[in-house]
Design an enzyme around this catalytic site. Structure first.
Site, PDB file in Angstrom:
ATOM      1  CB  THR A 142     -29.696  22.431 -55.370  1.00 35.22           C
ATOM      2  OG1 THR A 142     -30.256  21.107 -55.505  1.00 35.22           O
ATOM      3  CG2 THR A 142     -29.823  23.156 -56.707  1.00 35.22           C
ATOM      4  NE  ARG A 202     -25.993  15.490 -50.526  1.00 33.62           N
ATOM      5  CZ  ARG A 202     -25.099  16.131 -49.807  1.00 33.62           C
ATOM      6  NH1 ARG A 202     -25.482  16.763 -48.708  1.00 33.62           N
ATOM      7  NH2 ARG A 202     -23.833  16.144 -50.134  1.00 33.62           N
ATOM      8  CG  ASP A 249     -19.672   7.434 -55.101  1.00 33.06           C
ATOM      9  OD1 ASP A 249     -20.552   6.841 -55.751  1.00 33.06           O
ATOM     10  OD2 ASP A 249     -19.356   8.617 -55.298  1.00 33.06           O
ATOM     11  CG  ASP A 293     -20.949   9.719 -52.333  1.00 32.30           C
ATOM     12  OD1 ASP A 293     -21.549   8.639 -52.145  1.00 32.30           O
ATOM     13  OD2 ASP A 293     -21.438  10.657 -52.967  1.00 32.30           O
TER      14      ASP A 293
HETATM   15  C1  PRP Z   1     -26.395  10.624 -49.400  1.00 33.97           C
HETATM   16  C2  PRP Z   1     -26.750   9.906 -48.112  1.00 33.97           C
HETATM   17  C3  PRP Z   1     -28.048  10.557 -47.726  1.00 33.97           C
HETATM   18  C4  PRP Z   1     -27.856  11.974 -48.185  1.00 33.97           C
HETATM   19  C5  PRP Z   1     -27.519  12.823 -46.994  1.00 33.97           C
HETATM   20  O1  PRP Z   1     -27.097  10.107 -50.478  1.00 33.97           O
HETATM   21  O2  PRP Z   1     -26.826   8.525 -48.236  1.00 33.97           O
HETATM   22  O3  PRP Z   1     -29.180   9.970 -48.354  1.00 33.97           O
HETATM   23  O4  PRP Z   1     -26.762  11.964 -49.113  1.00 33.97           O
HETATM   24  O5  PRP Z   1     -27.424  14.156 -47.342  1.00 33.97           O
HETATM   25  P1  PRP Z   1     -28.502  15.235 -46.888  1.00 33.97           P
HETATM   26  O6  PRP Z   1     -28.665  15.076 -45.414  1.00 33.97           O
HETATM   27  O7  PRP Z   1     -27.827  16.539 -47.246  1.00 33.97           O
HETATM   28  O8  PRP Z   1     -29.765  15.021 -47.645  1.00 33.97           O
HETATM   29  P2  PRP Z   1     -26.726  10.518 -51.989  1.00 33.97           P
HETATM   30  O9  PRP Z   1     -27.464  11.722 -52.411  1.00 33.97           O
HETATM   31  O10 PRP Z   1     -25.232  10.578 -52.110  1.00 33.97           O
HETATM   32  O11 PRP Z   1     -27.333   9.329 -52.818  1.00 33.97           O
HETATM   33  P3  PRP Z   1     -26.806   7.839 -53.038  1.00 33.97           P
HETATM   34  O12 PRP Z   1     -26.960   7.122 -51.722  1.00 33.97           O
HETATM   35  O13 PRP Z   1     -27.706   7.319 -54.089  1.00 33.97           O
HETATM   36  O14 PRP Z   1     -25.358   7.897 -53.454  1.00 33.97           O
HETATM   37  N1  URA Z   2     -23.769  12.202 -48.397  1.00 33.55           N
HETATM   38  C1  URA Z   2     -22.648  11.452 -48.222  1.00 33.55           C
HETATM   39  O1  URA Z   2     -22.575  10.321 -48.710  1.00 33.55           O
HETATM   40  N2  URA Z   2     -21.638  11.982 -47.531  1.00 33.55           N
HETATM   41  C2  URA Z   2     -21.689  13.207 -46.995  1.00 33.55           C
HETATM   42  O2  URA Z   2     -20.722  13.641 -46.354  1.00 33.55           O
HETATM   43  C3  URA Z   2     -22.854  13.975 -47.181  1.00 33.55           C
HETATM   44  C4  URA Z   2     -23.888  13.433 -47.870  1.00 33.55           C
END
Ligand code: PRP
Ligand code: URA
Length: 212
Positions: free
Chosen positions: A112, A108, A206, A203
């Site tokens: 945005t 994400r 993380d 997150d």
């Molecule tokens: C997180 C999670 C999903 C997304 C969900 O990924 O693992 O993929 O956010 O959010 P959404 O429903 O609003 O799209 P992130 O963008 O944190 O990426 P990462 O797993 O690489 O940390």
């Molecule tokens: N992605 C995450 O990892 N946590 C949230 O709460 C939303 C999006």
């Protein structure tokens, strides 16, 4: 059981899943425990979400004679969304070791909250069997909706497995992908101003990988 507000959402509220999810949510849980618990929950969720896998009858020879049985009749593919989906994959593989694993890299945008795609590697015959889209978090639904679109472009029948879902994400999937059932351990209250799930677990990437 389908949560009545959302016909596409199936909540898995087993006591063991709820117990482990509570530990996962706890901000004091360190990454190594978080990973282990997420793996346990994913394996427990697999049991129910595999109820719909296609099977065929087979006969095997026991030491005493022939026995009619059944086996999964189509190749199963797991598709974790990188990164956080990786944290659930081994839990599913523990119960479906024959499954293939495709990967979709999506993150994400921090400003945005819109999905940014950076990687895709899927089995060439992925549409030959059921596909499980895996991501612990369904927040705005942008990442999952994008992933489901990519998978459907190549003819997949998709189910999603996630840990924590938020209403906007479930609504978006219902609008854009009403044919994709979502299996989740919890439906949380809302998103905050940064589109994080509240109460959620923070997150997921993380916390799995210890990167913050
Ligand atoms: C997180 C999670 C999903 C997304 C969900 O990924 O693992 O993929 O956010 O959010 P959404 O429903 O609003 O799209 P992130 O963008 O944190 O990426 P990462 O797993 O690489 O940390
Ligand atoms: N992605 C995450 O990892 N946590 C949230 O709460 C939303 C999006």
């Amino acid at each position: 059981m389908s949560a009545s507000r959302f016909p596409n959402l199936f909540l898995l509220e087993h006591p063991l899943i709820r117990h482990k999810l509570t530990l996962v949510r706890d901000a004091r849980t360190p990454s190594h425990e978080f990973r282990r618990l997420l793996g346990d929950i994913s394996a427990l969720m697999t049991f129910e979400t595999c109820r719909h896998l296609p099977t065929e009858e087979v006969v095997v020879r026991t030491p005493m004679g022939d026995a009619r049985g059944s086996r999964i009749s189509a190749p199963v593919t797991l598709v974790p969304i990188l990164r956080a989906g990786i944290g659930m994959t081994d839990g599913l593989l523990a119960l479906i070791p024959e499954a293939r694993v495709g990967h979709l890299g999506i993150y994400r945008d921090e400003e945005t909250a819109r999905p940014v795609s950076y990687y895709s590697k899927l089995p060439s015959d992925i549409a030959a069997g059921p596909v499980f889209l895996i991501d612990p978090m369904l927040a705005t639904g942008g990442s999952a909706a994008f992933a489901a679109t990519e998978l459907k472009k190549v003819g997949c029948r998709v189910r999603m497995i996630c840990l924590v879902a938020a209403p906007p994400g479930v609504e978006r999937m219902l609008r854009e992908h009403p044919d994709v059932p979502i299996h989740a351990a919890a439906l949380d209250d809302r998103l905050d101003e940064r589109s994080y799930i509240v109460p959620g677990l923070g997150d997921a990437g993380d916390r799995i990988f210890g990167t913050r």
